[in-house]
Design an enzyme around this catalytic site. Structure first.
Site, short mmCIF file in Angstrom:
data_model
loop_
_atom_site.label_atom_id
_atom_site.label_comp_id
_atom_site.label_asym_id
_atom_site.label_seq_id
_atom_site.Cartn_x
_atom_site.Cartn_y
_atom_site.Cartn_z
N ASP A 4 0.80 -1.22 0.00
CA ASP A 4 0.00 0.00 0.00
C ASP A 4 0.84 1.28 0.00
O ASP A 4 2.00 1.29 0.42
CB ASP A 4 -0.88 0.03 1.26
CG ASP A 4 -2.00 -0.98 1.22
OD1 ASP A 4 -2.03 -1.82 0.31
OD2 ASP A 4 -2.86 -0.91 2.13
N HIS A 64 -6.35 2.86 -3.90
CA HIS A 64 -6.23 3.10 -2.45
C HIS A 64 -6.63 4.52 -2.09
O HIS A 64 -6.15 5.06 -1.09
CB HIS A 64 -4.80 2.81 -2.00
CG HIS A 64 -4.63 2.58 -0.52
ND1 HIS A 64 -5.55 1.90 0.25
CD2 HIS A 64 -3.65 2.97 0.34
CE1 HIS A 64 -5.13 1.85 1.50
NE2 HIS A 64 -4.00 2.51 1.59
N HIS A 84 -5.74 9.40 0.60
CA HIS A 84 -5.63 8.61 1.83
C HIS A 84 -6.19 9.34 3.05
O HIS A 84 -5.57 9.38 4.13
CB HIS A 84 -4.16 8.24 2.09
CG HIS A 84 -3.98 6.99 2.90
ND1 HIS A 84 -4.06 6.97 4.27
CD2 HIS A 84 -3.70 5.71 2.54
CE1 HIS A 84 -3.84 5.74 4.72
NE2 HIS A 84 -3.63 4.96 3.68
N HIS A 142 3.84 -2.06 3.02
CA HIS A 142 3.79 -0.70 2.48
C HIS A 142 5.08 -0.36 1.74
O HIS A 142 6.16 -0.78 2.16
CB HIS A 142 3.57 0.31 3.60
CG HIS A 142 2.27 0.16 4.32
ND1 HIS A 142 2.06 -0.81 5.28
CD2 HIS A 142 1.10 0.83 4.20
CE1 HIS A 142 0.81 -0.72 5.73
NE2 HIS A 142 0.21 0.26 5.10
#
Length: 238
Positions: A59, A110, A114, A204
């Protein structure tokens, strides 16, 4: 009066989203202990993948330093992963989004920026965050993602409904080493090494220094491969 009402409404949405955030910690723990994690559906995110494979998801990229290093690592071990990309970062690094795709990995959505807690956003803002990222990724790569992961895994009925309305499948995770906190290579390695068939690993490549994640995966990937696990993607790719 309307201003105060709106402020109260936003406050309640925030508290509800935070409560859901902590509820999902418990749900993921239950999913990890189950023989097979849930594959999800229109009213529930996927926590696992079918068959004997295991999924590595990454991510918060693309990042100019850590994404290339992650791609090189995956290429050395011939592992396919799913990169859940942030729209604003795709706009800044379109060539890296193209490199992820060219290397044979799956690209997921995503959100655009964010924001957290994601479930506290209005339906209009949620939709804009997801659809804007679809457009950025399509502009950069020519491909529109089929998978979405909510920032922080902050799901709600509205988040899942918006995801489905935009033609995307919701993907969560089963194994979380909290590598975004930089807890140490040993801890990341130990947690990821517990992964087993049908589960989804979370890592990540953006949002900070990811050197610990890269170093841990240097050990974890061959360890899982030696156990006979095959790396798959949540959209069914291998």
């Amino acid at each position: 009066m309307n201003g105060a009402t709106d402020e109260n409404g936003r406050g309640l949405s925030y508290l509800s989203a935070q409560a859901l955030h902590y509820l999902f910690f418990a749900i993921r723990g239950q999913q990890f202990l189950r023989r097979r994690a849930s594959l999800g559906g229109s009213h529930w995110p996927a926590f696992g993948v079918p068959g004997a494979g295991i999924a590595l998801t990454i991510d918060d990229g693309p990042h100019p330093e850590w994404t290339p290093r992650m791609l090189d690592l995956l290429a050395r071990h011939q592992v396919r992963a799913t990169f859940f990309l942030i729209g604003d970062r795709v706009r800044e690094q379109p060539e890296l989004a193209r490199r992820v795709l060219a290397a044979g990995h799956t690209i997921g959505n995503h959100s655009m920026s964010h924001p957290q807690p994601f479930a506290a956003l209005s339906r209009q803002r949620m939709r804009a965050e997801i659809s804007g990222t679809q457009d950025e990724i399509a502009d950069a790569t020519g491909v529109r993602p089929r998978l979405f992961r909510a920032p922080g895994g902050n799901w709600s009925r509205d988040v899942l409904r918006t995801t489905a309305d935009l033609g995307l499948s919701a993907v969560d995770w089963t194994v979380n080493p909290s590598d975004w906190r930089s807890p140490g290579v040993h801890r990341i390695t130990r947690t990821l090494s517990r992964g087993r068939a049908g589960q989804v690993l979370l890592c990540h490549d953006g949002g900070g220094d990811r050197s610990q994640t890269v170093e841990a995966l240097e050990t974890v990937l061959p360890r899982l491969l030696d156990r006979g696990l095959r790396f798959v993607t949540p959209d069914g790719g291998r």
